[in-house]
Design a protein around this motif. Structure first.
Motif, mmCIF file in Angstrom:
data_model
loop_
_atom_site.group_PDB
_atom_site.id
_atom_site.type_symbol
_atom_site.label_atom_id
_atom_site.label_comp_id
_atom_site.label_asym_id
_atom_site.label_seq_id
_atom_site.Cartn_x
_atom_site.Cartn_y
_atom_site.Cartn_z
ATOM 1 N N UNK A 1 0.865 -1.167 0.000
ATOM 2 C CA UNK A 1 0.000 0.000 0.000
ATOM 3 C C UNK A 1 0.909 1.227 0.000
ATOM 4 N N UNK A 2 0.825 2.025 -1.060
ATOM 5 C CA UNK A 2 1.645 3.235 -1.125
ATOM 6 C C UNK A 2 0.960 4.326 -0.294
ATOM 7 N N UNK A 3 1.630 4.770 0.746
ATOM 8 C CA UNK A 3 1.049 5.786 1.639
ATOM 9 C C UNK A 3 1.397 7.176 1.108
ATOM 10 N N UNK B 1 1.889 9.647 -11.074
ATOM 11 C CA UNK B 1 3.063 8.970 -11.637
ATOM 12 C C UNK B 1 2.977 7.474 -11.379
ATOM 13 N N UNK B 2 2.695 7.112 -10.135
ATOM 14 C CA UNK B 2 2.639 5.687 -9.801
ATOM 15 C C UNK B 2 1.386 5.032 -10.385
ATOM 16 N N UNK B 3 0.317 5.788 -10.473
ATOM 17 C CA UNK B 3 -0.902 5.276 -11.121
ATOM 18 C C UNK B 3 -0.599 4.900 -12.576
ATOM 19 N N UNK B 4 0.069 5.806 -13.285
ATOM 20 C CA UNK B 4 0.404 5.537 -14.691
ATOM 21 C C UNK B 4 1.373 4.363 -14.829
ATOM 22 N N UNK B 5 2.062 4.066 -13.736
ATOM 23 C CA UNK B 5 2.979 2.928 -13.714
ATOM 24 C C UNK B 5 2.229 1.638 -13.358
ATOM 25 N N UNK B 6 0.941 1.764 -13.028
ATOM 26 C CA UNK B 6 0.137 0.572 -12.755
ATOM 27 C C UNK B 6 -0.323 0.388 -11.309
ATOM 28 N N UNK B 7 0.123 1.287 -10.424
ATOM 29 C CA UNK B 7 -0.256 1.161 -9.011
ATOM 30 C C UNK B 7 -1.695 1.651 -8.820
ATOM 31 N N UNK B 8 -2.487 0.936 -8.026
ATOM 32 C CA UNK B 8 -3.885 1.336 -7.797
ATOM 33 C C UNK B 8 -4.217 1.598 -6.328
ATOM 34 N N UNK B 9 -3.465 1.011 -5.409
ATOM 35 C CA UNK B 9 -3.797 1.167 -3.988
ATOM 36 C C UNK B 9 -2.970 2.269 -3.332
ATOM 37 N N UNK B 10 -3.680 3.245 -2.757
ATOM 38 C CA UNK B 10 -3.014 4.349 -2.073
ATOM 39 C C UNK B 10 -3.648 4.579 -0.704
ATOM 40 N N UNK B 11 -2.824 4.938 0.273
ATOM 41 C CA UNK B 11 -3.306 5.145 1.636
ATOM 42 C C UNK B 11 -3.212 6.593 2.056
ATOM 43 N N UNK C 1 2.480 -1.112 4.505
ATOM 44 C CA UNK C 1 2.051 0.256 4.187
ATOM 45 C C UNK C 1 3.294 1.142 4.141
ATOM 46 N N UNK C 2 3.681 1.542 2.932
ATOM 47 C CA UNK C 2 4.972 2.228 2.801
ATOM 48 C C UNK C 2 4.827 3.619 2.192
ATOM 49 N N UNK C 3 5.295 4.609 2.921
ATOM 50 C CA UNK C 3 5.281 5.985 2.445
ATOM 51 C C UNK C 3 6.684 6.465 2.119
ATOM 52 N N UNK C 4 7.430 6.836 3.166
ATOM 53 C CA UNK C 4 8.739 7.459 3.025
ATOM 54 C C UNK C 4 9.703 6.745 2.075
ATOM 55 N N UNK C 5 9.766 5.442 2.151
ATOM 56 C CA UNK C 5 10.758 4.742 1.323
ATOM 57 C C UNK C 5 10.409 4.736 -0.161
ATOM 58 N N UNK C 6 9.171 5.108 -0.482
ATOM 59 C CA UNK C 6 8.816 5.216 -1.903
ATOM 60 C C UNK C 6 8.725 6.674 -2.333
ATOM 61 N N UNK C 7 8.043 7.489 -1.534
ATOM 62 C CA UNK C 7 7.774 8.873 -1.945
ATOM 63 C C UNK C 7 8.707 9.903 -1.304
ATOM 64 N N UNK C 8 9.586 9.461 -0.423
ATOM 65 C CA UNK C 8 10.477 10.399 0.257
ATOM 66 C C UNK C 8 9.813 11.009 1.474
#
Ligand SMILES: *Cc1c(COP(=O)(O)O)cnc(C)c1O
Length: 257
Positions: A45-47, A58-68, A239-246
């Motif tokens: 889950x991208x937070x 950006x991540x949606x266009x890359x195929x990601x659908x779940x966001x927190x 559930x990962x925020x910082x390590x993906x989005x900074x």
């Protein structure tokens, strides 16, 4: 609804690299933790709380659908701006008087922080009233495994069983039980030990509830600092925020656009 949100190529390259690098680690850890292929499914889950809509796009266009998201108003605004097939997860502290606004969001997919019978009922009632034709909202019961006062979540057996009983009742048709969620204590996640006690506690609750109610609950545990441990201990979602989005800006400086 505008879905043509602009973003720059440098940010795009950076975010995709970070996302893919986390995905690789998650896959590797999941394969180490589970023998059979089926149970090696751990979702990310991208937070995106306090991060702009362009990062999500950006991540949606890359195929990601779940966001927190953690804040009701921010989730509502982002849901209007961004594509309708995003699966929004609410992972912030839940207030009874905000359940209605959340339930109105058609593509609200999951509320991970249900911590009282009253809030479970309120979500069900509001979804029935405002979005009866949308999918039922998946729900996780939040458990306060670290017993810290500042954390939400249930830790008494009676309260936990009462909420589970409600979710499994016929009355409950607009929300559905998905699993259990916890936020491990910060201290524990930063100790370099083998087993995270908070995660062990959550796994024990799952076993107890599954045995008693015949359920097969999912687990949501693990964030940037402790997701590898959570995978080793059997989580279904990290559930990962910082390590993906900074790192995130302070709340008063955060901008959606
Ligand atoms: C902010 C938040 C996360 C993500 O935390 P990171 O450390 O940035 O990965 C995960 N879960 C919850 C409940 C959060 O509030």
């Amino acid at each position: 609804m505008s879905t043509n949100i602009a973003y720059d190529e440098v940010r795009k390259t950076e975010l995709i690299a970070q996302y893919e690098s986390i995905r690789k680690i998650v896959r590797t850890e999941a394969e180490k933790a589970h023998d059979d292929k089926d149970s090696s499914e751990v979702s990310i889950l991208v937070v995106s709380k306090l991060k702009p809509a362009s990062d999500i796009k950006i991540l949606y266009d890359h195929g990601v659908r779940d966001f927190g998201e953690n804040y009701v108003q921010e989730l509502i605004e982002k849901a209007i701006l961004l594509p309708g097939d995003i699966k929004w997860h609410f992972i912030g502290g839940l207030q009874t008087n905000k359940c209605k606004d959340l339930a109105k969001v058609p593509n609200l997919y999951c509320v991970e922080t249900v911590d009282s019978l009253k809030k479970a009922k309120k979500l069900n009632e509001s979804r029935a009233k405002f979005q009866p034709d949308c999918d039922p909202i998946s729900c996780n019961v939040q458990i306060n495994t670290s017993h810290e006062d500042q954390k939400s979540g249930l830790n008494g057996e009676k309260e936990i069983f009462d909420v589970i009983t409600f979710f499994l009742s016929d009355e409950c048709r607009y929300v559905k039980l998905n699993g259990l969620m916890t936020i491990g204590s910060w201290d524990v996640s930063h100790e370099d030990n083998e087993e995270n006690q908070d995660f062990t506690t959550l796994v024990n609750w799952k076993q107890k509830i599954d045995a008693r109610f015949g359920t097969s609950l999912k687990l949501s545990m693990g964030m940037s600092a402790d997701f590898k441990e959570a995978i080793r201990q059997g989580t279904s979602e990290v559930r990962i925020g910082t390590q993906i989005l900074g790192s995130r800006p302070p709340k008063n400086e955060a901008r959606i656009i």
